[in-house]
Design a protein around this motif. Structure first.
Motif: not given
Length: 881
Positions: A657-675
């Motif tokens: 994972c390169i932390l590009c943030g693409q999945c965070i932008k795409n996810c409509k359920l706020d399922s992605i966490h940056l911990n």
């Protein structure tokens, strides 16, 4: 009948006769007789006492085995030059398989006496026959293991499925449905709406073998419906297989379904055959069919219309004798499968289309489902929980259940695990609530500023563009700037500023550097023009870890042997070659194939990012129960998918994972966490440890010595070269440096291999399983050592940067030895870094050893060898920094 010369030429392809002289072949043929078998006829059947050995001269034979229930299981195909029938002769028993002619067959036949007295008397033929039997035994073991794996996978995939006792009482099955239809009772009400839906599908599709399309939301019972349709069809006694399209790229999918053209004379391994060939007179279900590539859909349309297919890398035509069922997701913009399935494919199934109603459309089933799952999981976990309280049941009835049966099963499974015996469930029920952070992590996306920055339009494009511009200026300075290393600002920015900051970023920012890497900018721009859609080659995917490891070692060897840290041109060429490689792969393959599978800098980033204090993870409960489009991975028309080919749901480490943030932008359920995390648990909890990763970690641990010694003792290589020259080797600093470089790696790898062998015996594991995971425990120490070494480079040489800038503007810089931090303060920070890495490595290694233990209880003595070697390395590292 074949002429003698044509027959001998045909036998040249046989594994039995390939080393036998032509004269001997002619002599052996005189003892045989010919037999022709028409297409579809049996040479012999299972249980016959045929007592002949057969060699295929022309045509193709099929070997099958009878199994319980009257079914036949395909074992393999035998083509020209191949042979069969020897097992019965060697064991003096009846035939264990059926042999049937797929095409018209011309067979060379030897009776039992001739087989023993002529064929086995020839030592070459006897040896080749023994090798062929050994290969068949190996293939048999492989197939057995594959069958167990498939069975295990099928059990996992059906964990939350309903059994017939729920669908309509203890007697519901496909046979029940057929009996009801025969009696004209198909419209009789059943206890379950789900069962009524399935019976409707069975009634519509059981009388035909045409392809069927089943759509619906995730968890609505689409796979149950597909299975019951199969059970009620004319192919009910045949095999049944589900193929999840998401698990294959287009090339892999073709091999999985159509098979690969094998050597015609070899005994066929069943897994080399495609699903359509293995499942003749059976049903193949294409799950998540909307993910099929357009080209593959067109190919499938042609196959369905023509009724035959060709294997990959082959021209022979194989009749399609499998029934197809397509299962697609049902979303507001995809209710008929038409938006993802091509019109030509949808036209073939439009009249055989069935949509499963979501759970919110038949809420009266909810109380019975609750009782069913409570009983099921109470039995599984040894508890007695048979009800929920009235308030909770009301919540269940009002909830929309976006994950349908799958979500309900997960919710009640968790509730039963947490619940107490003989008490109604209430507080244990959580609906639609994402997992909160654990005590060792904090979700940074809860901070508005960070979320805004990562989800903004400028990240990571703007930082990447700025870094790309900076890298261009660095290359100009390296190629055209001063040859003097101190005065070349490109060299200062590369090795004094850029590389140390990159090393430091691994611990604090994981692989974020890869998302803004300037080396990938030309490839990024090229993809906006060429828009390649080629999937990653299978060879690269399979051997990626080893390729990256070797390229990484090669990169360090070039840097240290020819002292790239003092050579502007060599540094420029290293940067240029990596950039051009990224550009080349970006032009021909989709997403970031170079970064994910090949880049040597990516290999270093991947390994050193694992102990980082930052991680990106998804809320698995939300992904499993509420997500229906997985756009975080696949992307859509308005947003790209994951550039590194990783679904956030499957990410359990920082490696890919390169932390590009693409999945965070795409996810409509706020399922992605940056911990922000304290303990990098992935070092000891990694689901799939790789031997190549541990090989790279140990190699980096060894490479530290030539790197650090060259920095601390500049005259070492010259004196080492003179020493080697004194014993007869050429006086070559490059040769001396190479011997020292690879000698360190060999010593470390040998020591690691021996330690792994010791730990394997202690823990009761295999050497490979032990060696594959022990290396991860070393990562914090190796990272700490490189951070400490580059800290000295950074603070000791940073004053070169303002001097270089003053030179450029014509003022003239001061190249004195002023440090930005005195040596004692630097050493304190270095010691903290190294010993901090040592403590983390000791803890991770201890957890890994506990994980490896199979039959013994952990004791501190088991950890002694690893702890001693880690401490010894830490002392050596600290001495060299």
């Amino acid at each position: 009948m074949l002429e003698q010369d044509a027959l001998i030429q045909s036998l040249d392809t046989s594994v039995l006769f390939k080393d036998v002289s032509a004269e001997e072949v002619e002599r052996i043929i005189t003892f045989a007789h010919w037999r022709t078998v028409e297409q579809g006829q049996y040479v012999y059947r299972q249980g016959d006492n045929d007592c002949h050995f057969y060699i295929v001269a022309h045509g193709e034979a099929e070997l099958t085995m009878n199994v319980a229930g009257g079914e036949q299981f395909l074992i393999g195909h035998i083509g020209p030059g191949g042979h069969f029938g020897e097992t019965a002769l060697l064991t003096n028993s009846s035939n264990s398989l059926n042999a049937r002619a797929l095409t018209s067959l011309s067979l060379l036949c030897f009776d039992a006496d001739t087989f023993n007295s002529v064929l086995l008397a020839n030592h070459i033929i006897q040896r080749q026959l023994s090798i062929a039997l050994a290969r068949r035994l190996r293939f048999s073991f492989h197939d057995h293991a594959k069958a167990l794996t498939r069975a295990k996978s099928n059990r996992k995939s059906s964990e939350h499925s309903l059994d017939p006792t729920f669908l309509s009482g203890p007697t519901f099955s496909a046979e029940t449905a057929k009996l009801s239809m025969a009696r004209g009772l198909e419209d009789q009400p059943t206890e379950s709406t789900i069962a009524r839906q399935i019976m409707t599908a069975v009634r519509r599709f059981s009388s035909t073998l045409d392809p069927v399309l089943i759509t619906g939301e995730t968890g609505t019972g689409r796979r149950m419906a597909a299975y019951e349709i199969h059970q009620a069809s004319a192919y009910r006694s045949g095999p049944y297989l589900e193929v999840d399209i998401r698990n294959f790229d287009s090339g892999q999918l073709e091999v999985e379904l159509f098979g690969y053209e094998r050597d015609s004379f070899a005994f066929s391994q069943i897994d080399q055959l495609g699903a359509f060939e293995r499942l003749q007179d059976g049903t193949v279900v294409l799950y998540n069919a909307e993910n099929m590539e357009p080209d593959f859909q067109r190919q499938l349309v042609s196959i369905i219309k023509k009724g035959f297919f060709s294997k990959v890398a082959g021209d022979s035509k194989v009749a399609l004798r499998s029934r197809l069922i397509l299962i697609c997701k049902d979303t507001p913009r995809l209710q008929d499968g038409h938006n993802r399935l091509l019109p030509s494919l949808y036209a073939l199934v439009a009249n055989q289309h069935f949509r499963m109603t979501p759970l919110r459309g038949h809420r009266r089933d909810i109380p019975r489902l609750v009782q069913y799952y409570l009983k099921r999981y109470s039995l599984q976990y040894g508890k007695t929980i048979n009800q929920v309280d009235d308030q909770t049941l009301g919540k269940f009835m009002n909830y929309d259940w976006p994950g349908n049966l799958t979500e309900m099963a997960s919710v009640l499974q968790r509730a039963v695990i947490l619940g107490s015996n003989n008490e109604p469930l209430s507080s244990q029920i959580l609906l639609g609530v994402p997992r909160s952070e654990g005590k060792w992590e904090f979700n940074l996306l809860r901070l508005h500023g960070i979320r805004t920055f990562i989800t903004g339009r400028l990240f990571p494009e703007l930082p990447r563009a700025l870094v790309g511009v900076g890298l261009t200026l660095v290359l100009i300075a390296l190629f055209f700037g001063p040859a003097n290393a101190e005065k070349n600002i490109g060299l200062t920015l590369s090795w004094v500023v850029g590389w140390p900051l990159l090393i430091f970023s691994f611990f604090f920012l994981a692989r974020t550097w890869c998302s803004v890497c300037g080396l990938s900018v030309p490839g990024w721009l090229a993809q906006t023009v060429f828009r390649p859609e080629r999937p990653t080659p299978q060879f690269i995917r399979k051997y990626s870890g080893w390729i990256m490891t070797l390229l990484c070692i090669l990169l360090f060897w070039i840097e240290t042997t020819w002292n790239a840290y003092k050579s502007p041109h060599l540094t420029a060429w290293i940067i240029s070659i990596i950039t051009l490689s990224s550009l080349f792969f970006s032009m021909f393959f989709k997403r970031r194939v170079w970064c994910r599978y090949l880049c040597p800098l990516g290999a270093i980033n991947a390994i050193f990012a694992m102990p980082s204090i930052l991680e990106l993870r998804s809320n698995t409960h939300m992904c499993m129960n509420r997500c229906s489009d997985h756009v975080c991975y696949t992307g859509d028309d308005g947003a790209a998918g994951c550039p590194m080919f990783r679904h956030p749901f499957l990410v359990d480490n920082n490696r890919d994972c390169i932390l590009c943030g693409q999945c965070i932008k795409n996810c409509k359920l706020d399922s992605i966490h940056l911990n922000l995390r304290l303990a990098p648990q992935e070092l000891w909890n990694l689901q799939s440890p790789r031997l190549e990763d541990s090989f790279l970690v140990v190699s980096l641990a060894a490479i530290f010595y030539p790197f650090a010694i060259n920095q601390k003792y500049p005259g070492f290589v010259e004196s080492w070269s003179e020493t080697l020259h004194a014993i007869g080797l050429p006086h070559s600093p490059a040769l001396a440096s190479s011997i020292f470089f690879f000698g360190c790696i060999i010593i470390y790898l040998s020591g690691y291999a021996m330690m792994s062998q010791i730990m394997a015996r202690i823990t009761g594991n295999s050497w490979k399983a032990t060696a594959s995971i022990l290396g991860y425990g070393m990562i914090p120490l190796v990272l700490g050592a490189f951070m400490a070494a580059h800290l000295e480079i950074f603070v000791g040489s940073l004053q070169l940067l303002p001097a270089n800038i003053l030179d450029i503007i014509g003022i003239g810089g001061d190249y004195g030895s002023n440090r930005i931090m005195n040596r004692d303060a630097t050493f304190v920070l270095q010691a903290i870094t190294v010993f901090g890495g040592l403590i983390a490595a000791l803890y991770a290694s201890q957890r890994i050893i506990k994980r490896l233990l199979i039959a013994r209880q952990y004791s501190l003595k088991m950890f002694a060898v690893s702890a001693f070697l880690l401490c010894l390395s830490a002392v050596a590292y600290l001495w060299l920094v």
